[in-house]
Design a protein around this motif. Structure first.
Motif, mmCIF file in Angstrom:
data_model
loop_
_atom_site.group_PDB
_atom_site.id
_atom_site.type_symbol
_atom_site.label_atom_id
_atom_site.label_comp_id
_atom_site.label_asym_id
_atom_site.label_seq_id
_atom_site.Cartn_x
_atom_site.Cartn_y
_atom_site.Cartn_z
ATOM 1 N N PHE A 1 74.175 49.447 -30.908
ATOM 2 C CA PHE A 1 73.235 48.973 -32.064
ATOM 3 C C PHE A 1 71.841 49.750 -31.623
ATOM 4 N N VAL A 2 71.514 49.905 -30.624
ATOM 5 C CA VAL A 2 70.259 50.696 -30.368
ATOM 6 C C VAL A 2 70.470 51.892 -30.653
ATOM 7 N N ASN A 3 71.469 52.615 -30.284
ATOM 8 C CA ASN A 3 71.760 54.009 -30.639
ATOM 9 C C ASN A 3 72.229 54.355 -31.937
ATOM 10 N N GLU A 4 72.244 53.471 -33.001
ATOM 11 C CA GLU A 4 72.649 53.280 -34.180
ATOM 12 C C GLU A 4 74.103 54.249 -34.580
ATOM 13 N N ILE A 5 74.966 53.470 -33.438
ATOM 14 C CA ILE A 5 76.290 53.703 -33.920
ATOM 15 C C ILE A 5 76.802 52.669 -34.752
ATOM 16 N N THR A 6 76.219 51.606 -34.645
ATOM 17 C CA THR A 6 76.592 50.357 -35.781
ATOM 18 C C THR A 6 75.201 50.075 -36.518
ATOM 19 N N ALA A 7 75.530 49.359 -37.823
ATOM 20 C CA ALA A 7 74.457 49.264 -38.705
ATOM 21 C C ALA A 7 73.962 47.759 -38.425
ATOM 22 N N SER A 8 74.909 46.947 -37.954
ATOM 23 C CA SER A 8 74.793 45.627 -37.542
ATOM 24 C C SER A 8 75.323 45.216 -36.290
ATOM 25 N N TRP A 9 74.858 43.939 -35.722
ATOM 26 C CA TRP A 9 75.528 43.636 -34.453
ATOM 27 C C TRP A 9 75.408 41.999 -34.521
ATOM 28 N N ALA A 10 76.308 41.348 -33.770
ATOM 29 C CA ALA A 10 76.196 39.914 -33.750
ATOM 30 C C ALA A 10 75.609 39.641 -32.270
#
Lengths: 297, 444
Positions: free
Chosen positions: B279-288
């Protein structure tokens, strides 16, 4: 006569006194725990609960009910098979290279040896980054070369080969190579020269002179290599935690999990004893097979 | 410099330390110790602080407890706390080894999935805190009821509620990426298979996944319970519910996020560490994730992008499912300083400490009144959690207390399910059988 025996007894007593620090350490820290673990393997000892004698129940569970036991044995055997075969061959090849009198041998020997000094934890962490399937440089290079990019440590099919690759990177060029090099130094040059004069090719000289005379060294490295490969633990513990999906759930990792995560110390002791017996049998088997194949001068 | 006198025969010389001198010196020493002992005991009775040892983990939470210990020492002089830190990966083993060696401290941090709570409590290691609480005038009703319920084993209160959370029920949303996709931030009433899935798909792009989740049992609770399922039957706690239709449907939905819709990263796309790095490295737009990760995520993200937490959606039937997690403080039943130790517990669970907890990476306090304080009531991250806490149930733990084996079986087979492209139903059946095999084991 009596005085002589008394003096001998006194000298023996003094000798034992001198080695007593080591003897106490051996009894307390090695033999004692070994005997205790055998007893514990027949109990349900769990460190913080009551201990009950259960006889051979732990061994029965191991062979007939533990769903991870046989797969752990198989995975460890597969890993050892790859590492020992490729490791011995690679180390011997490096040793032959260094023994051939090339320029820069000293530098090459150092360069080959340095990876073996890397701590296992550092090895696992660094290679975990290098082999990261999507962002790691190894797959990046493979992609640029138009080759398939495996999942490495994140793939059930590639996890063990990836582990073997990491282990071999540190193993080839390490102590095995140094021992082979020492063994090669012991091959008489006169025999090589005589064979050369008789017209023997390089392969014939290697096969008929070098290999037989190197057989004790190969035998030693084989025994030590098999034991070391079967003991694989730290690499799997740090790099994959036994995953993905039990793909790298090696035997010693299984033992560790039972002992220190599940607190089944009694069962873990039984696992340890089984491991000891297997390694002992393998070692004795190798000694038996060595007769007629290993030539001591 | 010492030199050897060549004419002196050491083998026959008398020792300087003869028997008479030794006995005289020993008597003088013993007398000195005896004479000062009453003085030392008197000094303690007059207010020398009681020393207690507290075990917890290293990292951000370890620093928090060390800071709290310093504040505690400044506020009073009756109790001194030595905080002993151990890395998380070795924490269970450390406590177990200390206990086996008779060196376990007076108290320790614990949580349900750690050895120091249920496995210890089932063997009588933890003290029942009800009497101490009563003596100190503490009202157990001041805590969330599920917290007390989770910490009660065979009628004994084996842990003091420190923090509570709603599991992996917070959705960390990269607002920049979300708004770029033109999507609305997830709302409480959304359901997984409708508005939520559409939004996550919109947020995904060629270089970015829409949503990531950790490949482990606790993260899966939010999905499974939202579908009305569970890992274990809460009634008998010895039957796996994985093969039940509700749980199977939830697991198949998670599987579809990776393989069918391709909005969630497969195992190999999650950076080493966990999905936080992803998430922090913007590989995903959201995270649970859970509410306890807010401060560490804020530190890691910095000014890279705007983000907030939203609520994970409801299941197809409209239910929000997760588990109420609990962090707690356990006391050694063998401690010689129970009152002093409980004083430390009360400090850590005070309103003031509760307000500081979130900044320390500790889950928010389990004391209900603290949640009404403005600092918590107006915190947007905690508002999401508060809504969840009013709907969800505690974790169901195996009746045989084999928590570690249970978790390992789920985590490893859950990975297998997520890696299985072609036969997820078969992988779910193997997951079910593996977990049931653990539940069938005798109690520890």
């Amino acid at each position: 006569m009596a005085m002589s025996m008394s003096r001998r007894s006194k000298r023996a007593a003094i000798g034992y006194l001198y080695i007593s620090p080591w003897l106490v350490g051996f009894l307390v820290f090695l033999l004692g725990p070994i005997v205790a673990s055998f007893w514990l393997s027949m109990t349900n000892y769990s460190v913080i609960g009551d201990t009950t004698f259960v006889g051979l129940d732990n061994y029965d569970y191991m062979f007939t009910k533990d769903p991870l036991f046989w797969s752990a044995v198989g995975k460890s055997a597969l890993f050892a098979g790859i590492v020992v075969t490729v490791g011995l061959t690679g180390s011997l090849a490096c040793a032959l290279l260094l023994d051939s009198g090339l320029r820069g041998t000293t530098f090459l020997r150092t360069a080959f040896f340095i990876p073996s000094l890397t701590p296992v934890v550092a090895l696992a962490l660094i290679w975990g980054l290098l082999l990261q399937p999507r962002y790691g440089p190894v797959n990046g290079l493979l992609y640029n070369l138009g080759l398939p990019q495996p999942g490495w440590l994140n793939s059930r099919e590639w996890a063990i080969p990836a582990m073997a690759l990491i282990r071999l990177w540190a193993l080839i060029g390490g102590a095995q190579m140094v021992i082979f090099l020492a063994g090669l130094q012991g091959v008489p040059q006169e025999l090589q020269d005589a064979a050369k004069i008789d017209g023997a090719s390089a392969w014939r000289r290697f096969r008929d002179i070098t290999l037989p005379l190197l057989s004790p060294t190969i035998f030693f490295n084989l025994i030590v290599g098999v034991i070391g490969a079967l003991k694989v633990f730290a690499l799997a513990f740090v790099a994959t935690g036994g995953g993905p999906a039990y793909a790298t759930w090696f035997y010693v990792l299984h033992l560790y999990q039972e002992a220190f995560a599940n607190l089944n110390m009694g069962y873990a002791s039984a696992l340890a004893w089984f491991f000891f017996i297997v390694v002992l049998i393998l070692t004795l088997l190798q000694f038996a097979l060595a007769r007629g194949r290993v030539h001591y001068s | 410099m010492l030199t050897r006198n060549a004419s002196f025969d050491y083998r026959t010389a008398k020792s300087r330390l003869d028997r008479r001198r030794f006995v005289r010196n020993a008597a003088l020493t013993a007398g000195a110790v005896s004479a000062t002992t009453p003085l030392r005991l008197l000094a303690r009775a007059q207010g020398e602080p009681a020393e207690i040892r507290f075990h917890t983990r290293t990292g951000q939470t370890g620093e928090y407890y060390q800071a709290q210990a310093e504040a505690f020492h400044q506020a009073q002089d009756r109790v001194r706390v030595t905080v002993e830190l151990t890395p998380n990966d070795e924490y269970n083993q450390k406590l177990t080894t200390l206990l086996a060696g008779g060196e376990l401290g007076d108290c320790w941090w614990a949580a349900p999935f750690y050895t120091g709570l249920y496995p210890f409590a089932s063997r009588g290691v933890n003290m029942d805190l009800r009497e101490l609480a009563s003596q100190a005038g503490e009202d157990l009703g001041a805590f969330f009821p599920a917290s007390i319920e989770q910490l009660t084993v065979d009628g004994a209160l084996v842990g003091w509620p420190l923090g509570t959370h709603a599991g992996w029920s917070s959705m960390y949303v990269n607002l920049d990426a979300w708004q770029e996709a033109g999507g609305e931030v997830p709302q409480w009433e959304w359901t997984y298979d409708n508005e939520w899935l559409a939004a996550v798909k919109a947020a995904a792009s060629e270089n970015r996944f829409g949503f990531a989740f950790d490949y482990q049992s606790q993260a899966a609770y939010t999905f499974i319970r939202s579908w009305g399922g569970d890992w274990i039957d809460p009634e008998n706690r010895s039957s796996s519910l994985i093969a039940a239709p509700e749980t199977t449907a939830a697991l198949l939905f998670m599987h579809s996020l990776v393989h069918e819709h391709q909005v969630s990263p497969p195992q190999e796309a999650i950076l080493p560490g966990d999905a936080n790095s992803t998430f922090v490295n913007e590989i995903t737009a959201s995270w649970a994730h859970g509410v306890w990760g807010v401060s560490s995520t804020a530190n890691a993200v910095g000014d890279k992008f705007a983000w907030q937490t939203a609520s994970m959606p409801a299941g197809p039937g409209g239910a929000h499912g997760s588990f109420q997690g609990i962090d707690c403080l356990c006391m050694n039943a063998q401690t010689e300083r129970p009152e002093a130790t409980f004083e430390w517990f009360r400090w850590l669970t005070s309103v003031e400490a509760g307000l500081a907890q979130l900044e320390g990476g500790v889950p928010p306090t389990a004391r209900v009144a603290t949640w009404d304080q403005p600092q918590m009531a107006e915190n947007p991250h905690l508002q999401v959690t508060r809504q969840w806490l009013e709907e969800i149930e505690p974790v169901t733990f195996p009746e045989n207390a084999r928590v570690s084996e249970f978790q390992t079986a789920i985590n490893q087979n859950f990975q297998a399910l997520m890696l299985e492209a072609d036969d997820p139903e078969g992988a779910i059946q193997r997951l079910h059988e593996s977990v049931q095999a653990v539940l069938d084991q005798p109690s520890v």
